[in-house]
Structure formats: structure tokens, C-alpha cells
Write a protein that holds these residues in place. Sequence first.
Motif: not given
Length: 281
Positions: A179-187
Amino acid sequence: MKKQLFLMFLFFCCAISFAQQITCSPKDSVAFKTKIKQVKLISNASNFGDSLVAIGKTFLKTPYVAKTLEIGEKESLVVNLHGLDCTTFVENVLAFGLISRADSLNFTAFTNTLQKIRYRDGNLDGYGSRLHYFTEWIFNNETKGLVKNITNQIGGKIVKKEINFMGTHRDLYPFLKNDGNYNTILKTEEALNQNEFCVLAQEDIAANEHLIKTGDIIALATSINGLDVTHTGIAIRAEDGRIHMLHASTGSMQVEVTKLPLVDYLKKIKSNIGIMVARPI
């Protein structure tokens, strides 16, 4: 004596890898040593663009291998010289070119330079810090002073397109299970979508081909929803006087120079809408 020196070299690579989050196999340690010898022989090219193409040609016939950076459970600086995708080919060539120009042909200089090129602001801070989208790759490496985006100077026009392919195709990227990686990509995508970028339309390339120089980095823009670029390579003016592309090809599955000039090569790619051009400086 040679064996002792080689073992010392491997130990040195492993020690650096541990300290700097580097993944470098024994096979790639050997490949690096060979590549340095090759680069030393061509370091006196007349200009930087010619040097980059000469370095790129030392990779000819190297196999195309996808997802070479998706290794392990934690992001590391992957040094892979025996299997390349289109982006890692460009990154490795540029890294070798830069350390050659700086007369710093050693492993530490190479890995530091490769990290600077591959990661946002040169900082390796997890999967999300890698420059996954090539529009950001160009923009961020321009801010570092490594390349100049010349697309608008050679006839490119502004394109406004929503970039969200990774965020909307989470299942295609194993690291995005986190989830941390995913949220960073969304940002990252949110930030990218605040900007416009230029593309030299496919139909305008022929008229502006003379403005592209050997050694320029070519990025193939696409009509695919959510995606900016599908492929990259290095421009080379061939014996026919036309611009061709030196690249890690998904067609031949190896590094090669396109048989067709770039203009004609692109016409065979249905999703292609044109190119972006970044000039190493």
C-alpha cells in the motif's frame, strides 16, 4: 595475481552493494570490468553524442529482458549489463558516458551516476522514488542538468493527457501490492498531471528530422490510455543520412539499430503518436 585482483574486485562490489542497496551479480561484475575496457577505447569521440552512440554499440546483440529492476522485496539499485529493457539500456549508456567524460571509470562512480539518473532527485528511497514514467524521467534529469528536453524546439506541441496507468493497473506491478508503494505512485501521478508535456507528432518528424542529433534520447509517445511513453532509444544518424534508433528492441529481443529510419519505423506502431527528444548535456 589476476585471480587475486578479480576476487578483490568482487569483494569490493559486494561491500559497496551492501552499503548502498545495490544488486550486482558476479556475472554483472565481470560484465562491468569488460565494459570499462570497451569504454576506455572510445572515450575520445569528437562529441558527447558520438560517445554515447559508440558506448551504446558495445551493447549490440545484448538480450532484451523485461522487468530487470523488479528484484526482491525491497527496492535496490540493480546493475544488470547482460539483460536490458529499453529504459535500462538508455540509463546504462548515459551513465557510462558521464563517468567517461568525467574520467572516473570505476564502479563507485558508475553506481552513483546510475542512481542519480534512475531515481527522483538522485535519491533511492523505495520503489516510488524510481522514475517510472519517462516524462518524469526527462523532466527530473533536466533539473539535474543531465539532459535538455528539446521537443518544443524542434516542432513539438503541448499535449495534455492524464497519466495514471500504474495506478489503474495495480495488478501488473508486484511492488504495488504494498500500500505504501501504491500510494506513492498515486501521488506521483497526481503531480505529473499538473503538468503538460510536448510531443513532436508523428506526421511532423520528417520535416524536423534534421534537428535531431546523434546521441539524442528518443521517447515514443503513445495513445494508450494513462500512459505517456512506451519505448525509448538513442538517435543515430546512419550512413543513409537518416535518423535511426539504437535501442533494446522487443521485436528482435536484443539491442540493435532500427533497419528503417525512425520516421518509417514509427509508422508501423499503431499506438504511436510521435516522439519526445531529450539531449544529453
